[in-house]
Design a protein around this motif. Structure first.
Motif, PDB file in Angstrom:
ATOM      1  N   MET A   1       0.832  -1.196   0.000  1.00 40.41           N
ATOM      2  CA  MET A   1       0.000   0.000   0.000  1.00 40.41           C
ATOM      3  C   MET A   1       0.867   1.247   0.000  1.00 40.41           C
ATOM      4  N   ARG A   2       0.329   2.328  -0.524  1.00 49.10           N
ATOM      5  CA  ARG A   2       1.097   3.561  -0.676  1.00 49.10           C
ATOM      6  C   ARG A   2       1.591   4.098   0.655  1.00 49.10           C
ATOM      7  N   GLY A   3       0.776   3.888   1.697  1.00 48.40           N
ATOM      8  CA  GLY A   3       1.181   4.413   2.993  1.00 48.40           C
ATOM      9  C   GLY A   3       2.311   3.637   3.632  1.00 48.40           C
ATOM     10  N   CYS A   4       2.547   2.384   3.167  1.00 47.19           N
ATOM     11  CA  CYS A   4       3.623   1.582   3.742  1.00 47.19           C
ATOM     12  C   CYS A   4       4.918   1.967   3.056  1.00 47.19           C
ATOM     13  N   ARG A   5       5.778   2.664   3.733  1.00 46.61           N
ATOM     14  CA  ARG A   5       6.935   3.249   3.087  1.00 46.61           C
ATOM     15  C   ARG A   5       8.224   2.582   3.522  1.00 46.61           C
ATOM     16  N   GLU A   6       9.139   2.559   2.591  1.00 42.13           N
ATOM     17  CA  GLU A   6      10.476   2.045   2.836  1.00 42.13           C
ATOM     18  C   GLU A   6      11.436   3.216   2.780  1.00 42.13           C
ATOM     19  N   LEU A   7      12.461   3.174   3.601  1.00 43.39           N
ATOM     20  CA  LEU A   7      13.389   4.292   3.692  1.00 43.39           C
ATOM     21  C   LEU A   7      14.753   3.905   3.153  1.00 43.39           C
ATOM     22  N   TYR A   8      15.357   4.826   2.430  1.00 39.26           N
ATOM     23  CA  TYR A   8      16.748   4.695   2.009  1.00 39.26           C
ATOM     24  C   TYR A   8      17.520   5.804   2.708  1.00 39.26           C
ATOM     25  N   GLU A   9      18.525   5.425   3.477  1.00 45.75           N
ATOM     26  CA  GLU A   9      19.314   6.397   4.218  1.00 45.75           C
ATOM     27  C   GLU A   9      20.779   6.287   3.808  1.00 45.75           C
ATOM     28  N   MET A  10      21.351   7.405   3.412  1.00 40.51           N
ATOM     29  CA  MET A  10      22.763   7.439   3.038  1.00 40.51           C
ATOM     30  C   MET A  10      23.635   7.450   4.286  1.00 40.51           C
ATOM     31  N   PRO A  11      24.882   7.010   4.169  1.00 42.55           N
ATOM     32  CA  PRO A  11      25.784   7.072   5.327  1.00 42.55           C
ATOM     33  C   PRO A  11      26.139   8.516   5.662  1.00 42.55           C
ATOM     34  N   ALA A  12      26.084   8.842   6.935  1.00 43.72           N
ATOM     35  CA  ALA A  12      26.420  10.198   7.363  1.00 43.72           C
ATOM     36  C   ALA A  12      27.909  10.446   7.194  1.00 43.72           C
ATOM     37  N   GLY A  13      28.258  11.689   6.946  1.00 43.93           N
ATOM     38  CA  GLY A  13      29.662  12.050   6.785  1.00 43.93           C
ATOM     39  C   GLY A  13      29.802  13.240   5.869  1.00 43.93           C
ATOM     40  N   GLY A  14      30.911  13.299   5.169  1.00 41.63           N
ATOM     41  CA  GLY A  14      31.171  14.399   4.259  1.00 41.63           C
ATOM     42  C   GLY A  14      32.306  14.046   3.323  1.00 41.63           C
ATOM     43  N   GLY A  15      32.779  15.032   2.597  1.00 39.98           N
ATOM     44  CA  GLY A  15      33.864  14.795   1.660  1.00 39.98           C
ATOM     45  C   GLY A  15      33.916  15.879   0.610  1.00 39.98           C
ATOM     46  N   GLN A  16      34.865  15.747  -0.304  1.00 39.14           N
ATOM     47  CA  GLN A  16      35.049  16.719  -1.375  1.00 39.14           C
ATOM     48  C   GLN A  16      34.853  16.048  -2.723  1.00 39.14           C
ATOM     49  N   GLN A  17      34.323  16.817  -3.649  1.00 39.27           N
ATOM     50  CA  GLN A  17      34.140  16.333  -5.011  1.00 39.27           C
ATOM     51  C   GLN A  17      35.377  16.683  -5.827  1.00 39.27           C
ATOM     52  N   GLN A  18      36.415  15.869  -5.681  1.00 40.80           N
ATOM     53  CA  GLN A  18      37.672  16.088  -6.377  1.00 40.80           C
ATOM     54  C   GLN A  18      38.158  14.780  -6.977  1.00 40.80           C
ATOM     55  N   THR A  19      39.069  14.933  -7.928  1.00 46.62           N
ATOM     56  CA  THR A  19      39.664  13.763  -8.564  1.00 46.62           C
ATOM     57  C   THR A  19      40.780  13.216  -7.696  1.00 46.62           C
ATOM     58  N   ILE A  20      40.809  11.899  -7.557  1.00 48.25           N
ATOM     59  CA  ILE A  20      41.891  11.269  -6.803  1.00 48.25           C
ATOM     60  C   ILE A  20      43.206  11.520  -7.523  1.00 48.25           C
ATOM     61  N   ALA A  21      44.175  12.031  -6.798  1.00 46.14           N
ATOM     62  CA  ALA A  21      45.460  12.368  -7.405  1.00 46.14           C
ATOM     63  C   ALA A  21      46.233  11.109  -7.746  1.00 46.14           C
TER      64      ALA A  21
END
Length: 499
Positions: free
Chosen positions: A207-227
Motif C-alpha cells: 500500500m502507498r502508505g507503507c513506506r520504505e526508507l533509504y538512508e545514506m551514510p552520514a559524513g562528508g567529503g570533497q568532489q575532487q579527482t583522486i590524485a
C-alpha cells in the motif's frame, strides 16, 4: 470467592483515548515522518515525541497487568485480551528501541519473530470465537427443539423445512459434510485466517502508505579527482671493484650505482563524499545509513542478468573499499511499482537497470519512473547487457519517461567521469550500443546514465575475460556513477533544508 467483574471504566476510557496517540506516533514513525523534532544523544538521533508516545503506552500496559493480578478474580477471556494487547505494545516498543539504537539485525529478527507471534495470537482468538459461536448456535437450536445440549454430539438434527445452513460458524452448515463436521470447520477457519493474514501482510507492504526508507551514510567529503602521483625512489647499491690478479689486497671505495624506481601510487588525499560531516559519507545521511545497490525489476526481459553474488555485489564491495563508506551487506532488487514506497527525501539516489532482451512497462510504471527521477531526485544507471535490441529498448523506454529530454553523449571531462576517478576513455566489454555513454540531463543534473558496453560483465568474478586495465576502469566508472548520484542527492537534501 469474589466474582469476576468487567474492565475498569476509567482505565478503559484512558486506554481508548491514548490508543489514538499511540497509533499516531506509530504511523508517523513508520510512514509519515512528519514529526521532525530530533535530539542527538551521542551518535544516535532520537525523536522525543515518539518515545513519549510509546512509553506512555507501556505505562498503561503495566496498569492493565496489575489489574489482572488484583484481589478480584477476572475471567480468562478478559485476562487473555489484556495479555494480547500488552504483547502488541511491548513488541512494537522493542522494535522501535532497536531502530533508534541502530541495532538493525536485532530489529529485523524481532520484527519477524513478532509477526509470527502475532499470527499465533490471532489464530488462538479465531479458534476461541469460532468454537464459542458454534456452541451458542447449537445450544439455541437445541433449546428451540426442546432437547438438551450434548457437547459430545458433533451436530444437531435440523427441523423439517429449515433448509440449508450457510453460516460458517454453525457446524451444521451443509458444506462441512456429514462426517467430521467440527474438524472441517476448524480446518476451514484455519485456512481462511492464514490466507487473510497473508493477504493483509502483502497489502500492508504494497500500500502507498507503507513506506520504505533509504538512508545514506552520514559524513562528508570533497568532489575532487583522486590524485595519481609518481614517486621517484633512489636506491643506492654498493659494489666493490677488486683486481683479482693484484698481489696487493686493498679496499676500493664503493661506487654508487643509482637506480631510479618509478612507482605509481594512488592515495586518497581527501575523503570521498559530499558535505562537512565527519568521515566518508554524505551530508543529510544518518549513522545507520549505508550505500545500497538496488537493481530495477521489469517485465519482458532478463532484468536479473548476473544479479546478486557476483557482478552487483562485487561492485558494491569495491565501492566500499575504495571510498571507505559504509555499504550494505548484500545487493537488492525492487520493482518499478515499489519505488512509490520510498518517500521524498528517503528514496534511493540510484537504481541499476540492465538486460539484453525486451523492456516492458505499463503507463503507470512509466509515470512512477518519471516521478522517481524528477520529483524524488533519483537517477537511473542503465547498462546494455548484450544486444543492440536492448539498446533500442532502453532508448524507447527513456523517451516515454522523459519525452522532452533527448540523450546526449557524456563527455569524458564531465564531473561524472572525473570524480573521484579520472576516466581516460569509456571502458566496455563489448560495444553493443556504441562506444559512447549517453546521458539524460534535467536542471543541470544527469538523471540517467547509459553505458552501452555491458559494464556489469566486467564486474563479475572472471571479468568476462577482459584485460585488467579494462575491468579496473569499469570498477572506477561504477564508483564514479554511484558517488555522483549520492552527491547530487545530498546537495538536493541540503537545499531543501534551507528553504
Amino acid at each position: 470467592m469474589t466474582s469476576a467483574v468487567g474492565f475498569p471504566r476509567r482505565l478503559r476510557l484512558a486506554t481508548m483515548l491514548y490508543a489514538l496517540v499511540w497509533a499516531g506516533c506509530l504511523a508517523d514513525w513508520m510512514w509519515l515522518q512528519q514529526l521532525k523534532w530530533a535530539v542527538a544523544i551521542g551518535k544516535v538521533s532520537v525523536n522525543p515525541i515518539h518515545w513519549i508516545g510509546f512509553l506512555g503506552a507501556l505505562l498503561l500496559v503495566i496498569l492493565w497487568l496489575r489489574w489482572t493480578r488484583g484481589p478480584v478474580r477476572q475471567q480468562g477471556v478478559r485476562v487473555s485480551a489484556v495479555f494480547s494487547g500488552s504483547y502488541i505494545v511491548c513488541w512494537q516498543l522493542a522494535v522501535f528501541t532497536c531502530d533508534q539504537l541502530i541495532l538493525d539485525e536485532l530489529r529485523t529478527w524481532l520484527a519477524r519473530c513478532g509477526t509470527g507471534g502475532l499470527f499465533l495470537i490471532g489464530l488462538a482468538w479465531i479458534i476461541w470465537y469460532v468454537d464459542s459461536r458454534a456452541l451458542a448456535l447449537r445450544a439455541r437450536r437445541c433449546e428451540r427443539q426442546g432437547r438438551s445440549t450434548n457437547r459430545r454430539e458433533p451436530s444437531t438434527r435440523l427441523e423439517f423445512g429449515e433448509g440449508r445452513v450457510w453460516n460458517p460458524l454453525d457446524t451444521d452448515a451443509w458444506y462441512y459434510g456429514r462426517g467430521s463436521r467440527k474438524l472441517n470447520q476448524s480446518l476451514t477457519a484455519f485456512l481462511s485466517y492464514a490466507l487473510a493474514f497473508t493477504l493483509a501482510l502483502l497489502l500492508f507492504s504494497q500500500m502507498r502508505g507503507c513506506r520504505e526508507l533509504y538512508e545514506m551514510p552520514a559524513g562528508g567529503g570533497q568532489q575532487q579527482t583522486i590524485a595519481q602521483t609518481v614517486r621517484v625512489q633512489k636506491i643506492i647499491k654498493k659494489k666493490f671493484v677488486v683486481n683479482q690478479f693484484s698481489s696487493i689486497v686493498f679496499e676500493v671505495p664503493p661506487i654508487d650505482e643509482v637506480k631510479l624506481q618509478l612507482q605509481e601510487i594512488t592515495k586518497h588525499q581527501y575523503v570521498v563524499g559530499y558535505g562537512q560531516g565527519t568521515g566518508a559519507g554524505y551530508a543529510g545521511g544518518t549513522q545507520r545509513g549505508k550505500v545500497r545497490f538496488i537493481r530495477l525489476e521489469y517485465s519482458g526481459g532478463d532484468w536479473d542478468q548476473d544479479f546478486g553474488i557476483g557482478a552487483d555485489l562485487n561492485m558494491l564491495i569495491e565501492y566500499g573499499t575504495r571510498t571507505s563508506q559504509k555499504v550494505a551487506n548484500r545487493t537488492e532488487s525492487r520493482s518499478v511499482a515499489q519505488l512509490k514506497n520510498f518517500p521524498v527525501g528517503k528514496s534511493p539516489p540510484l537504481v541499476y537497470l540492465t538486460g539484453q532482451k525486451n523492456i516492458v512497462m505499463s503507463k503507470h510504471e512509466i509515470k512512477t519512473l518519471r516521478e522517481y527521477v524528477t520529483e524524488k531526485h533519483g537517477m537511473i544507471f542503465g547498462d546494455n547487457g548484450g544486444s543492440r535490441h536492448f539498446h533500442n529498448q532502453f532508448l524507447s523506454t527513456m523517451r516515454q519517461v522523459l519525452p522532452n529530454v533527448r540523450p546526449v553523449p557524456v563527455p569524458l571531462d564531465d564531473v561524472i567521469h572525473r570524480v573521484p576517478y579520472q576516466i581516460p576513455f569509456l571502458p566496455y566489454v563489448a560495444p553493443h550500443g556504441g562506444k559512447d555513454a549517453l546521458g539524460w540531463k534535467v536542471d543541470g543534473r544527469w538523471v540517467c546514465y547509459y553505458h552501452p558496453g555491458d559494464i556489469g560483465d566486467a564486474w563479475t568474478d572472471d571479468h568476462s575475460g577482459v584485460k585488467p586495465e579494462i575491468y579496473e576502469f569499469c570498477y572506477q566508472l561504477g564508483v564514479n556513477v554511484i558517488n555522483y548520484a549520492h552527491a547530487e542527492y545530498s546537495k538536493w537534501l541540503q537545499s531543501r533544508m534551507k528553504k
